[in-house]
Scaffold this active site. Sequence first.
Site, short mmCIF file in Angstrom:
data_model
loop_
_atom_site.label_atom_id
_atom_site.label_comp_id
_atom_site.label_asym_id
_atom_site.label_seq_id
_atom_site.Cartn_x
_atom_site.Cartn_y
_atom_site.Cartn_z
N GLU A 34 26.14 41.21 56.27
CA GLU A 34 25.01 42.15 56.32
C GLU A 34 24.16 41.85 57.56
O GLU A 34 23.99 40.68 57.92
CB GLU A 34 24.16 42.01 55.05
CG GLU A 34 24.94 42.42 53.80
CD GLU A 34 24.17 42.20 52.50
OE1 GLU A 34 23.01 41.76 52.54
OE2 GLU A 34 24.75 42.49 51.44
N GLY A 64 17.30 45.91 44.48
CA GLY A 64 16.10 45.38 43.82
C GLY A 64 14.83 45.67 44.60
O GLY A 64 13.77 45.13 44.28
N HIS A 107 21.34 46.85 50.96
CA HIS A 107 20.98 45.79 50.01
C HIS A 107 19.55 45.98 49.49
O HIS A 107 18.70 45.09 49.62
CB HIS A 107 21.14 44.40 50.67
CG HIS A 107 21.24 43.28 49.67
ND1 HIS A 107 21.96 42.13 49.89
CD2 HIS A 107 20.71 43.14 48.42
CE1 HIS A 107 21.85 41.32 48.84
NE2 HIS A 107 21.10 41.92 47.93
N ILE A 131 21.58 42.62 34.27
CA ILE A 131 21.67 43.96 34.88
C ILE A 131 22.73 44.80 34.19
O ILE A 131 22.48 45.96 33.82
CB ILE A 131 21.96 43.85 36.40
CG1 ILE A 131 20.83 43.09 37.10
CG2 ILE A 131 22.14 45.24 37.02
CD1 ILE A 131 21.05 42.83 38.58
N ASP A 166 33.55 40.80 30.65
CA ASP A 166 32.77 39.61 31.00
C ASP A 166 33.61 38.40 30.64
O ASP A 166 34.42 38.44 29.70
CB ASP A 166 31.44 39.59 30.23
CG ASP A 166 30.41 38.68 30.89
OD1 ASP A 166 29.40 39.20 31.39
OD2 ASP A 166 30.62 37.44 30.93
#
Length: 409
Positions: free
Chosen positions: A269, A295, A292, A162, A181
């Site tokens: 959540e 995606g 959420h 991503i 990273d």
Amino acid sequence: MAKISLDKDKIRFLLLEGVHQSAVDTLKADGYTNIDYLKTSLPEAELIERISDAHFVGIRSRTQLTRRVFESAPKLIAAGCFCIGTNQVDLEAAQEHGVAVFNAPFSNTRSVAELVIAEAILLLRGIPEKSAACHRGGWLKSAAGAYEIRGKTLGIIGYGSIGSQVSVLAESLGMKVAFYDVITKLPLGNAVQARNLNELLNRADIVSLHVPETGATKNMIGAAEIAQMKPGAILINASRGTVVDIDALARALGDGHLGGTAIDVFPVEPRSNTEEFVSPLRAFDNAILTPHIGGSTQEAQENIGVEVAEKLVKYSDNGTTTSSVNFPEVALPTHENVHRLLHVHKNIPGVLTAINQVFSSHDINIASQYLQTNDKVGYVVVDIERDYSEVALKQLRDIEGTIRCRVLF
Ligand SMILES: NC(=O)C1=CN([C@@H]2O[C@H](COP(=O)(O)OP(=O)(O)OC[C@H]3O[C@@H](n4cnc5c(N)ncnc54)[C@H](O)[C@@H]3O)[C@@H](O)[C@H]2O)C=CC1
Ligand SMILES: O=C(O)CCC(=O)C(=O)O
């Protein structure tokens, strides 16, 4: 001899969280019709009840597959995560119970990346506050604090599927990209890898998080890290809710240090669309809060449905474990005119020898054999040319260290 493997219509699938219809269609097209389909996730106690006779379970990010769940699912042979993240699954417990876990590592990548870019544009223009004011009858026509994203620096934390996709889209809009990273990565386009997290936080106008949920990423962005960000900078998190300290973020919005935020994932959540969403961020108009859905597009969900269902079908039909996230990976040819035995065992010395001893003591000819191990588990697949006795099968199941043993016809 008596038939030992199950007919397809006896193999039971439990699909939760409203996975896309494409998953159901894919399973049915391959003859798997015994499907229990639920639109929601289930709390542990109910899940334990429903999963007790399931051979396969399909979930998204809400359902927690805990050790207790695996202990209560004696027939379960595989779990499909119809998403990227697998942090909701106790992968070690799954492995110990001989349950292979699969996911869809790429199918929703683009959807998340598009959302992040859209949010960056909206936040730099102050659209969330302006829109909220309009909804209340206000009219904030002003260019103050509104900027183009062209020429701004996007700081990406986690330059995987991503993060790197966000990088490409951002550069195509004229942004500068820096990333951080833990692994040295090939930068795409003109992106540059920062030497450390603070260096990235110091230089970015917008910081976007794309790391997995791990011990190392828990509260990776807290008060100290937010203090390193430029005054007026934007923080976007569409990775996992544990990565950002939400109270620290709320304080930084409250005192004006940050210019805005977009958060798609939260430490806690709601389990369903009817449960109240609670967060200190609700108080801020310059916070884009989404449930959420990074995606959650038709394209992504349809592709994920097919991809994960195909992996489950393949594992059920012929034992292939390619791309499993917790199992040794074996890519197997079709098994015509042979019986295929799948043996999952603890990775301890002597199991393969014991398996082969059973075959030789029963005079069973082995057509082909495949073995793959990881640090905990061994997976042996044996194609057997001739008929054999149930005694041999029982002896194989009794070998010390055996976790699961099944036969495909
Ligand atoms: N909001 C949503 O709906 C969605 C959220 N996600 C989340 O996004 C995450 C990232 O997805 P992908 O890019 O596909 O994963 P990926 O595995 O391709 O990339 C993750 C990157 O993070 C890096 N990383 C790991 N630990 C790190 C650390 N401590 N510090 C810095 N970098 C670190 C890795 O080296 C890797 O390059 C997923 O794990 C998932 O939790 C994924 C899809 C949808
Ligand atoms: O679609 C979902 O439920 C979760 C998406 C997600 O977070 C993932 O793919 O990791």
